[in-house]
Design a protein around this motif. Structure first.
Motif, PDB file in Angstrom:
ATOM      1  N   PHE A 119       0.791  -1.226   0.000  1.00 39.11           N
ATOM      2  CA  PHE A 119       0.000   0.000   0.000  1.00 39.11           C
ATOM      3  C   PHE A 119       0.822   1.275   0.000  1.00 39.11           C
ATOM      4  O   PHE A 119       0.300   2.342  -0.312  1.00 39.11           O
ATOM      5  CB  PHE A 119      -0.907   0.026   1.245  1.00 39.11           C
ATOM      6  CG  PHE A 119      -1.820  -1.149   1.352  1.00 39.11           C
ATOM      7  CD1 PHE A 119      -2.957  -1.245   0.580  1.00 39.11           C
ATOM      8  CD2 PHE A 119      -1.534  -2.183   2.232  1.00 39.11           C
ATOM      9  CE1 PHE A 119      -3.807  -2.335   0.676  1.00 39.11           C
ATOM     10  CE2 PHE A 119      -2.370  -3.281   2.347  1.00 39.11           C
ATOM     11  CZ  PHE A 119      -3.508  -3.361   1.565  1.00 39.11           C
ATOM     12  N   SER A 120       2.094   1.189   0.385  1.00 38.23           N
ATOM     13  CA  SER A 120       2.835   2.417   0.609  1.00 38.23           C
ATOM     14  C   SER A 120       4.332   2.194   0.443  1.00 38.23           C
ATOM     15  O   SER A 120       4.779   1.116   0.067  1.00 38.23           O
ATOM     16  CB  SER A 120       2.519   2.930   2.019  1.00 38.23           C
ATOM     17  OG  SER A 120       3.095   4.183   2.217  1.00 38.23           O
ATOM     18  N   THR A 165      -6.256   0.771   0.797  1.00 40.52           N
ATOM     19  CA  THR A 165      -5.669   1.502  -0.329  1.00 40.52           C
ATOM     20  C   THR A 165      -6.021   2.984  -0.249  1.00 40.52           C
ATOM     21  O   THR A 165      -5.170   3.865  -0.440  1.00 40.52           O
ATOM     22  CB  THR A 165      -6.164   0.912  -1.660  1.00 40.52           C
ATOM     23  OG1 THR A 165      -5.768  -0.464  -1.753  1.00 40.52           O
ATOM     24  CG2 THR A 165      -5.576   1.674  -2.845  1.00 40.52           C
ATOM     25  N   ARG A 166      -7.290   3.271   0.031  1.00 42.90           N
ATOM     26  CA  ARG A 166      -7.705   4.673   0.182  1.00 42.90           C
ATOM     27  C   ARG A 166      -7.008   5.320   1.375  1.00 42.90           C
ATOM     28  O   ARG A 166      -6.569   6.477   1.305  1.00 42.90           O
ATOM     29  CB  ARG A 166      -9.226   4.752   0.376  1.00 42.90           C
ATOM     30  CG  ARG A 166     -10.044   4.400  -0.845  1.00 42.90           C
ATOM     31  CD  ARG A 166     -11.491   4.824  -0.680  1.00 42.90           C
ATOM     32  NE  ARG A 166     -12.149   4.126   0.420  1.00 42.90           N
ATOM     33  CZ  ARG A 166     -12.787   2.964   0.292  1.00 42.90           C
ATOM     34  NH1 ARG A 166     -12.844   2.358  -0.883  1.00 42.90           N
ATOM     35  NH2 ARG A 166     -13.376   2.403   1.328  1.00 42.90           N
ATOM     36  N   LEU A 167      -6.899   4.584   2.457  1.00 40.55           N
ATOM     37  CA  LEU A 167      -6.294   5.122   3.675  1.00 40.55           C
ATOM     38  C   LEU A 167      -4.852   5.560   3.435  1.00 40.55           C
ATOM     39  O   LEU A 167      -4.463   6.691   3.748  1.00 40.55           O
ATOM     40  CB  LEU A 167      -6.349   4.058   4.774  1.00 40.55           C
ATOM     41  CG  LEU A 167      -5.679   4.406   6.098  1.00 40.55           C
ATOM     42  CD1 LEU A 167      -6.519   5.413   6.867  1.00 40.55           C
ATOM     43  CD2 LEU A 167      -5.457   3.153   6.934  1.00 40.55           C
ATOM     44  N   TYR A 168      -4.049   4.659   2.867  1.00 36.33           N
ATOM     45  CA  TYR A 168      -2.631   4.971   2.682  1.00 36.33           C
ATOM     46  C   TYR A 168      -2.406   5.961   1.542  1.00 36.33           C
ATOM     47  O   TYR A 168      -1.436   6.717   1.556  1.00 36.33           O
ATOM     48  CB  TYR A 168      -1.835   3.687   2.460  1.00 36.33           C
ATOM     49  CG  TYR A 168      -1.626   2.920   3.748  1.00 36.33           C
ATOM     50  CD1 TYR A 168      -0.722   3.363   4.708  1.00 36.33           C
ATOM     51  CD2 TYR A 168      -2.336   1.759   4.007  1.00 36.33           C
ATOM     52  CE1 TYR A 168      -0.537   2.679   5.895  1.00 36.33           C
ATOM     53  CE2 TYR A 168      -2.165   1.062   5.198  1.00 36.33           C
ATOM     54  CZ  TYR A 168      -1.266   1.525   6.134  1.00 36.33           C
ATOM     55  OH  TYR A 168      -1.086   0.857   7.314  1.00 36.33           O
ATOM     56  N   GLY A 172      -0.764   8.190   3.867  1.00 41.73           N
ATOM     57  CA  GLY A 172       0.555   7.578   3.849  1.00 41.73           C
ATOM     58  C   GLY A 172       1.628   8.508   3.305  1.00 41.73           C
ATOM     59  O   GLY A 172       1.386   9.695   3.052  1.00 41.73           O
ATOM     60  N   PRO A 173       2.838   7.971   3.080  1.00 40.01           N
ATOM     61  CA  PRO A 173       3.970   8.795   2.623  1.00 40.01           C
ATOM     62  C   PRO A 173       3.711   9.557   1.328  1.00 40.01           C
ATOM     63  O   PRO A 173       4.278  10.626   1.115  1.00 40.01           O
ATOM     64  CB  PRO A 173       5.092   7.770   2.447  1.00 40.01           C
ATOM     65  CG  PRO A 173       4.756   6.692   3.404  1.00 40.01           C
ATOM     66  CD  PRO A 173       3.265   6.599   3.395  1.00 40.01           C
ATOM     67  N   ARG A 174       2.863   8.999   0.438  1.00 37.32           N
ATOM     68  CA  ARG A 174       2.583   9.684  -0.828  1.00 37.32           C
ATOM     69  C   ARG A 174       1.360  10.584  -0.755  1.00 37.32           C
ATOM     70  O   ARG A 174       0.982  11.210  -1.729  1.00 37.32           O
ATOM     71  CB  ARG A 174       2.374   8.645  -1.932  1.00 37.32           C
ATOM     72  CG  ARG A 174       3.592   7.779  -2.223  1.00 37.32           C
ATOM     73  CD  ARG A 174       4.699   8.586  -2.850  1.00 37.32           C
ATOM     74  NE  ARG A 174       5.819   7.730  -3.251  1.00 37.32           N
ATOM     75  CZ  ARG A 174       6.959   8.177  -3.733  1.00 37.32           C
ATOM     76  NH1 ARG A 174       7.136   9.470  -3.885  1.00 37.32           N
ATOM     77  NH2 ARG A 174       7.928   7.344  -4.061  1.00 37.32           N
ATOM     78  N   GLY A 175       0.720  10.623   0.415  1.00 39.70           N
ATOM     79  CA  GLY A 175      -0.482  11.424   0.556  1.00 39.70           C
ATOM     80  C   GLY A 175      -0.182  12.893   0.819  1.00 39.70           C
ATOM     81  O   GLY A 175       0.971  13.325   0.875  1.00 39.70           O
ATOM     82  N   TYR A 183      -0.949  11.588  12.391  1.00 37.41           N
ATOM     83  CA  TYR A 183      -1.037  10.535  11.380  1.00 37.41           C
ATOM     84  C   TYR A 183       0.323   9.910  11.055  1.00 37.41           C
ATOM     85  O   TYR A 183       0.442   9.140  10.106  1.00 37.41           O
ATOM     86  CB  TYR A 183      -1.665  11.087  10.094  1.00 37.41           C
ATOM     87  CG  TYR A 183      -3.034  11.676  10.300  1.00 37.41           C
ATOM     88  CD1 TYR A 183      -4.093  10.883  10.733  1.00 37.41           C
ATOM     89  CD2 TYR A 183      -3.270  13.031  10.082  1.00 37.41           C
ATOM     90  CE1 TYR A 183      -5.363  11.430  10.929  1.00 37.41           C
ATOM     91  CE2 TYR A 183      -4.519  13.590  10.286  1.00 37.41           C
ATOM     92  CZ  TYR A 183      -5.562  12.782  10.713  1.00 37.41           C
ATOM     93  OH  TYR A 183      -6.813  13.322  10.915  1.00 37.41           O
ATOM     94  N   SER A 184       1.340  10.241  11.834  1.00 37.14           N
ATOM     95  CA  SER A 184       2.692   9.790  11.496  1.00 37.14           C
ATOM     96  C   SER A 184       2.840   8.270  11.543  1.00 37.14           C
ATOM     97  O   SER A 184       3.680   7.703  10.840  1.00 37.14           O
ATOM     98  CB  SER A 184       3.716  10.437  12.437  1.00 37.14           C
ATOM     99  OG  SER A 184       3.432  10.125  13.785  1.00 37.14           O
ATOM    100  N   LEU A 185       2.032   7.583  12.323  1.00 38.90           N
ATOM    101  CA  LEU A 185       2.154   6.134  12.409  1.00 38.90           C
ATOM    102  C   LEU A 185       1.790   5.461  11.086  1.00 38.90           C
ATOM    103  O   LEU A 185       2.224   4.340  10.814  1.00 38.90           O
ATOM    104  CB  LEU A 185       1.259   5.599  13.530  1.00 38.90           C
ATOM    105  CG  LEU A 185       1.617   4.210  14.069  1.00 38.90           C
ATOM    106  CD1 LEU A 185       3.026   4.187  14.639  1.00 38.90           C
ATOM    107  CD2 LEU A 185       0.613   3.761  15.121  1.00 38.90           C
ATOM    108  N   LEU A 186       1.015   6.146  10.243  1.00 42.90           N
ATOM    109  CA  LEU A 186       0.662   5.586   8.947  1.00 42.90           C
ATOM    110  C   LEU A 186       1.827   5.613   7.976  1.00 42.90           C
ATOM    111  O   LEU A 186       1.724   5.105   6.865  1.00 42.90           O
ATOM    112  CB  LEU A 186      -0.531   6.338   8.356  1.00 42.90           C
ATOM    113  CG  LEU A 186      -1.867   5.974   9.008  1.00 42.90           C
ATOM    114  CD1 LEU A 186      -2.911   7.024   8.724  1.00 42.90           C
ATOM    115  CD2 LEU A 186      -2.335   4.610   8.523  1.00 42.90           C
TER     116      LEU A 186
END
Length: 234
Positions: A119-120, A165-168, A172-175, A183-186
């Motif tokens: 996912f990320s 998939t939507r969450l990350y 996530g790093p590309r969001g 949200y850093s844990l994601l």
């Protein structure tokens, strides 16, 4: 079987694992495999269609006998892995309190990394923090659950693929959300494990999280992001 076990122990030793830890890991894997088989065979199974009453009764009695014996084998395997139950305490209770060890955490790391990479991108979260997060996650389950956790994580990610998939993609790093903050844990592979526990045992996870003195904002951020990812954006 003995030769295979010896080979695995030798390979783990070459990889730098201490002999005691390697023995514990192999013993836990053995116990988990047997316990998993017992769980599967323990599910009610009817006799083949068209069987007579006597045949169905024999089938049921035979299935129960096999399940009971496999349960005893699983119990002995757990004793080899963890030692006998404490005097005066039911085995399940004593083993539920078995502390999370380094081997448990390392197995969880191996399990979450390839799932996260679906996912990320891999991020640079402090390894010590990752250990603390995974220890809190693993503290919500007993030793048998920890052994089979990799399969549980696989099932979780497969059954919630679109939502993850939507969450990350968003957090996530590309969001668009910055890495630092709630949200850093994601941005960490450990988030897969935390999300699974949020769905399965949210109260137990929060208890372990507080006991480990991890930042409450991390957990609250995951809750918010998970709820927001429930439905696709308009």
């Amino acid at each position: 079987m003995t030769n295979a076990k010896r080979t695995v122990l030798e390979l783990l030793g070459r990889a730098g694992m201490f002999p005691g830890e390697a023995e514990e890991l192999v013993a836990l894997v053995e116990a988990g495999a047997i316990a998993g088989a017992h769980s599967e065979i323990g599910k009610p199974q009817g006799a083949p269609a068209g069987s007579g009453e006597a045949y169905a009764g024999g089938w049921r009695d035979g299935s129960l006998a096999v399940s009971d014996e496999l349960g005893r084998v699983a119990e002995r395997a757990l004793e080899r892995a963890l030692g006998p139950a404490l005097p005066g305490s039911p085995g399940a209770v004593a083993r539920d309190r078995h502390p999370v060890g380094r081997v448990d955490v390392e197995r969880a790391k191996v399990a979450v990394l390839p799932l996260y990479l679906r996912f990320s991108d891999l991020s640079e979260l402090d390894p010590e923090v990752s250990d603390e997060v995974l220890a809190a996650v693993l503290g919500t389950m007993n030793v048998v659950g920890r052994v089979g956790y990799a399969g549980q994580l696989e099932e979780f990610t497969s059954s919630r693929w679109d939502r993850l998939t939507r969450l990350y993609a968003h957090y996530g790093p590309r969001g668009r959300i910055a890495m630092h903050g709630r949200y850093s844990l994601l941005h960490s592979p450990t988030s897969i494990a935390v999300l699974e526990r949020l769905v399965a045992t949210p109260s137990a996870l929060r208890t372990e999280w507080e006991h480990a003195e991890l930042p409450p904002a991390w957990l609250d951020g995951l809750v918010t992001a998970w709820q927001a990812s429930k439905t696709p954006p308009d």
